[in-house]
Design an enzyme around this catalytic site. Structure first.
Site, PDB file in Angstrom:
ATOM      1  CE  LYS A 159      -4.210 -22.116  -3.744  1.00  0.00           C
ATOM      2  NZ  LYS A 159      -4.775 -23.256  -4.503  1.00  0.00           N
TER       3      LYS A 159
ATOM      4  CE  LYS B  33     -11.375 -22.854  -8.061  1.00  0.00           C
ATOM      5  NZ  LYS B  33     -10.725 -24.108  -8.492  1.00  0.00           N
TER       6      LYS B  33
ATOM      7  CG  ASP C  63      -9.217 -22.689 -11.255  1.00  0.00           C
ATOM      8  OD1 ASP C  63      -9.166 -22.082 -10.160  1.00  0.00           O
ATOM      9  OD2 ASP C  63      -9.784 -23.790 -11.401  1.00  0.00           O
TER      10      ASP C  63
ATOM     11  NE  ARG D  10      -0.142 -24.517 -10.985  1.00  0.00           N
ATOM     12  CZ  ARG D  10      -0.443 -25.666 -11.594  1.00  0.00           C
ATOM     13  NH1 ARG D  10       0.258 -26.076 -12.637  1.00  0.00           N
ATOM     14  NH2 ARG D  10      -1.429 -26.414 -11.146  1.00  0.00           N
TER      15      ARG D  10
END
Length: 487
Positions: free
Chosen positions: A256, A268, A338, A342
């Site tokens: 990632k 966030k 957020d 993935r």
């Protein structure tokens, strides 16, 4: 000429040498062990240890009054204790050097210490003395050379070989730390790609291909384009290849590479967001690992993919409720912007599996806060579809001194990944670390696959053993040892 405030990448680590002859003028440290009874092992330094109150505990350092000398504890002498001892000693020695004394120090290890012990002490010293600081000030003087004293000349070659390999592994960790620590106003996806390209250009056998936004759009990398769409810094797919002649096995490593993560529209909390410069720690570990694998000339083929993007907030940012089409065609129903890691990993996994058909796939990511709750801050989460691959990762972690705990992939939760208006949904209900792994599994096409969630151990707030505050470089050494296990 003014000094640039940015540190050099890769960071230069202290030099470690092995010799049978001590340097007459260099300060000396003597490493002492503690026996099963809890007392310092009997020997020529036991009386001095008693005078100083030294117990031999791993990482305990005592200065000898009136002499440029120390006693350093190594506990019962296990590998972790040797790393802790090396790290603790170099921090003390750095302080002495900063006071204007010698920049070379030497260490006498216990009788019976083998080549592996020398390597572990060296690893601790190199990584325990690591620093990353953005400043135009001249750096403080520090230890530049560490001499490890061998019992005799015949013992030097084996110990030198072990220390040289430890230096390569420590350099992998240090590079991964450099990449994670670099501030994000410097480290955008293009910068990360340029560093990877430069490393490949300097390393025989390693090649780099950088894919830009246009190529990603042509190939259908919808996850990367969605995540990177809100930023003025466009995404990049970093592709590194190492293909030695005669290699029988092929590993695909995917990391990632989110160079900064605001959370996107699902923004966030402000507190702690500054730490999101390290959200590409998985990608940094993968870049550092394949660089080191090539430098060590290991006999395994490795392809490394780092989907690099910045998850930002703007009018072009992707939204909760969007449906994104990944490379290969699978569609994802977005629920939380957020959960961007993935999304980019799904593209890279699908591409890597289809394009290269490797023997095994390993991805590394600071993926879920759930893993910090489950395993704390010093253990990585290991998910795997193949028991042999899981055992290889755990064994590699043991050799590297990095702890992994295998987590389940329950079939009863797999159905939660199914989407309502798309093939899959991005954030299925249930235990967050597990369902995130189950989402990624959808893009691995049944190949042996391991997912390493390093959200906990990728960052540290205080020093411990060879770890220093900031990016830790966790997983880089494990990946190198994993590749070494395939040769």
């Amino acid at each position: 000429m003014a000094r640039t405030p940015l540190p050099t990448v890769p960071t230069r680590l202290l030099d470690v040498e092995v010799a049978a002859v001590p340097r007459p003028s260099a300060p000396l440290a003597t490493v002492i062990r503690r026996g099963a009874d809890g007392a310092v092992v009997a020997g020529p330094h036991a009386e001095l240890a008693e005078e100083l109150g030294a117990t031999g505990k791993a990482g305990e350092v005592h200065a000898v009054p009136g002499a440029r000398r120390w006693l350093v504890g190594v506990g019962d002498g296990d590998p972790g204790s040797y790393r802790a001892a090396g790290a603790a000693f170099v921090r003390v020695a750095d302080a002495v050097v900063a006071a204007g004394r010698s920049r070379a120090v030497q260490v006498e290890l216990p009788a019976g210490a083998d080549a592996g012990d020398y390597a572990e002490f060296a690893t601790g010293a190199m990584l325990g003395g690591y620093r990353f600081r953005v400043t135009a000030r001249e750096p403080e003087p520090r230890v530049r050379t560490l001499r490890l004293l061998a019992p005799d000349e015949a013992a030097v070659p084996a110990r030198t070989g072990a220390v040289d390999r430890a230096r390569r592994l420590a350099a992998a960790t240090a590079l991964a730390r450099d990449l994670a620590n670099m501030p994000s106003n410097v480290k955008n996806p293009e910068w990360l790609a340029n560093v990877a390209r430069r490393l490949a250009g300097d390393t025989p056998g390693l090649t780099a291909t950088i894919r830009d936004r246009r190529w990603l759009a042509e190939q259908g990398f919808g996850g990367m384009l969605a995540v990177g769409g809100g930023s003025a810094s466009p995404p990049r797919l970093i592709e590194l290849r190492y293909q030695p002649r005669g290699a029988a096995a092929h590993l695909l490593l995917v990391g990632k590479g989110i160079s900064f993560d605001t959370g996107g529209i699902s923004v966030k909390p402000a507190e702690g967001m500054h730490l999101m410069r390290t959200d590409m720690a998985g990608g940094g570990a993968v870049i550092a690992a394949v660089w080191t694998i090539a430098a060590l000339r290991l006999g395994v083929r490795v392809t490394a993919l780092v989907p690099a993007a910045e998850n930002h907030v703007s009018g072009s940012a992707y939204r909760p409720g969007d449906v994104v089409r990944h490379y290969g065609g699978t569609t994802t129903q977005v629920q939380n912007t957020d959960a961007e890691g993935r999304m980019v990993l799904a593209d890279a996994l699908a591409y890597g599996v289809r394009r290269f058909r490797p023997d095994a796939v390993v991805d590394v990511a600071t993926l879920t806060g759930a893993m910090k709750v489950s395993l704390g801050l010093r253990t990585g989460g290991l998910f795997a579809t193949d028991d042999t691959l899981a055992d290889r990762v755990r064994a590699a972690g043991e050799r590297a001194g990095e702890a992994w705990w295998r987590m389940p992939l329950p079939d009863d939760l797999a159905e939660q990944v199914r989407g309502e208006i798309a093939d899959v949904r991005q954030t299925p209900p249930g235990p967050g670390g597990i369902t995130a792994a189950l989402f990624l599994r959808e893009f691995t096409d049944g190949l042996p696959w391991a997912h390493l969630d390093i959200a906990g151990p990728a960052r540290a707030e205080k020093p411990y053993a060879e770890v220093v505050p900031g990016g830790t470089g966790f997983a880089a050494r494990t990946l190198v040892e994993l590749a070494a296990g395939y040769t």
